[in-house]
Design a protein around this motif. Sequence first.
Motif, PDB file in Angstrom:
ATOM      1  N   LYS A   1      -4.869  14.259  20.222  1.00 36.02           N
ATOM      2  CA  LYS A   1      -4.367  12.887  20.288  1.00 36.02           C
ATOM      3  C   LYS A   1      -4.986  12.069  21.417  1.00 36.02           C
ATOM      4  CE  LYS A   1      -1.042  13.967  17.250  1.00 36.02           C
ATOM      5  NZ  LYS A   1      -1.505  15.269  16.800  1.00 36.02           N
ATOM      6  N   GLN A   2      -6.112  12.490  21.946  1.00 40.72           N
ATOM      7  CA  GLN A   2      -6.687  11.788  23.088  1.00 40.72           C
ATOM      8  C   GLN A   2      -7.224  10.422  22.652  1.00 40.72           C
ATOM      9  OE1 GLN A   2      -9.064  14.343  25.440  1.00 40.72           O
ATOM     10  NE2 GLN A   2      -9.249  12.865  27.090  1.00 40.72           N
ATOM     11  N   PRO A   3      -6.751   9.357  23.279  1.00 40.30           N
ATOM     12  CA  PRO A   3      -7.185   8.007  22.894  1.00 40.30           C
ATOM     13  C   PRO A   3      -8.701   7.847  22.985  1.00 40.30           C
ATOM     14  CG  PRO A   3      -5.363   7.904  24.455  1.00 40.30           C
ATOM     15  CD  PRO A   3      -5.804   9.337  24.395  1.00 40.30           C
ATOM     16  N   GLY A   4      -9.262   7.211  21.978  1.00 41.73           N
ATOM     17  CA  GLY A   4     -10.687   6.918  21.970  1.00 41.73           C
ATOM     18  C   GLY A   4     -11.558   7.981  21.345  1.00 41.73           C
ATOM     19  N   PHE A   5     -11.015   9.173  21.121  1.00 37.98           N
ATOM     20  CA  PHE A   5     -11.811  10.219  20.474  1.00 37.98           C
ATOM     21  C   PHE A   5     -11.429  10.243  19.005  1.00 37.98           C
ATOM     22  CE2 PHE A   5     -12.941  14.537  19.146  1.00 37.98           C
ATOM     23  CZ  PHE A   5     -14.282  14.518  19.503  1.00 37.98           C
ATOM     24  N   GLU A   6     -12.400   9.989  18.154  1.00 39.53           N
ATOM     25  CA  GLU A   6     -12.122   9.803  16.729  1.00 39.53           C
ATOM     26  C   GLU A   6     -12.646  10.934  15.844  1.00 39.53           C
ATOM     27  OE1 GLU A   6     -13.749   5.977  15.809  1.00 39.53           O
ATOM     28  OE2 GLU A   6     -12.508   4.984  17.315  1.00 39.53           O
ATOM     29  N   TYR A   7     -13.044  12.034  16.429  1.00 39.35           N
ATOM     30  CA  TYR A   7     -13.700  13.078  15.645  1.00 39.35           C
ATOM     31  C   TYR A   7     -12.916  14.380  15.571  1.00 39.35           C
ATOM     32  CZ  TYR A   7     -17.356   9.694  16.273  1.00 39.35           C
ATOM     33  OH  TYR A   7     -18.062   8.526  16.294  1.00 39.35           O
ATOM     34  N   TYR A   8     -11.605  14.307  15.737  1.00 34.48           N
ATOM     35  CA  TYR A   8     -10.803  15.517  15.618  1.00 34.48           C
ATOM     36  C   TYR A   8     -10.802  16.021  14.185  1.00 34.48           C
ATOM     37  CZ  TYR A   8      -8.766  14.801  20.257  1.00 34.48           C
ATOM     38  OH  TYR A   8      -8.578  14.660  21.603  1.00 34.48           O
TER      39      TYR A   8
END
Length: 133
Positions: free
Chosen positions: A75-82
């Motif tokens: 859920k880390q903001p700004g990381f979109e590649y989970y």
Amino acid sequence: MTRPLGALAAVVLALYAAAGQAQLATVSETPLVAGDPERGRLVFAQCRTCHYTVPEQIHGNGPNLYRIFGMVAGKQPGFEYYSAAMASAEFVWTPQLMYAWLENPIAALPGTTMMSAGVPDPGQRADLIAYLQ
């Protein structure tokens, strides 16, 4: 006496992940062996391909790990590649959980896109945790 988490912790993590549960309190209760942050910095060299540990850097191919402990996984903001598996996770990163995860990330959370065989050496994992703290 403290003892390192081992295969049992990884199995607990994998079982919770496979069951879609993210309540990993049992892993979080196990004490860790103290590591050395300077040795951990050297171990982290293999992780720098994808991750950063300083607030000035945003994300690489993986999320920034600055102050990772206490954050909800995926859920880390700004990381979109989970991966879908990580994005649906609900557990909070603790040093104990990270220790179990680092033993074998792919086995710990099936479906993860983290491309790492992990850090099999318990001492190196303890050092890595000390560095991330």
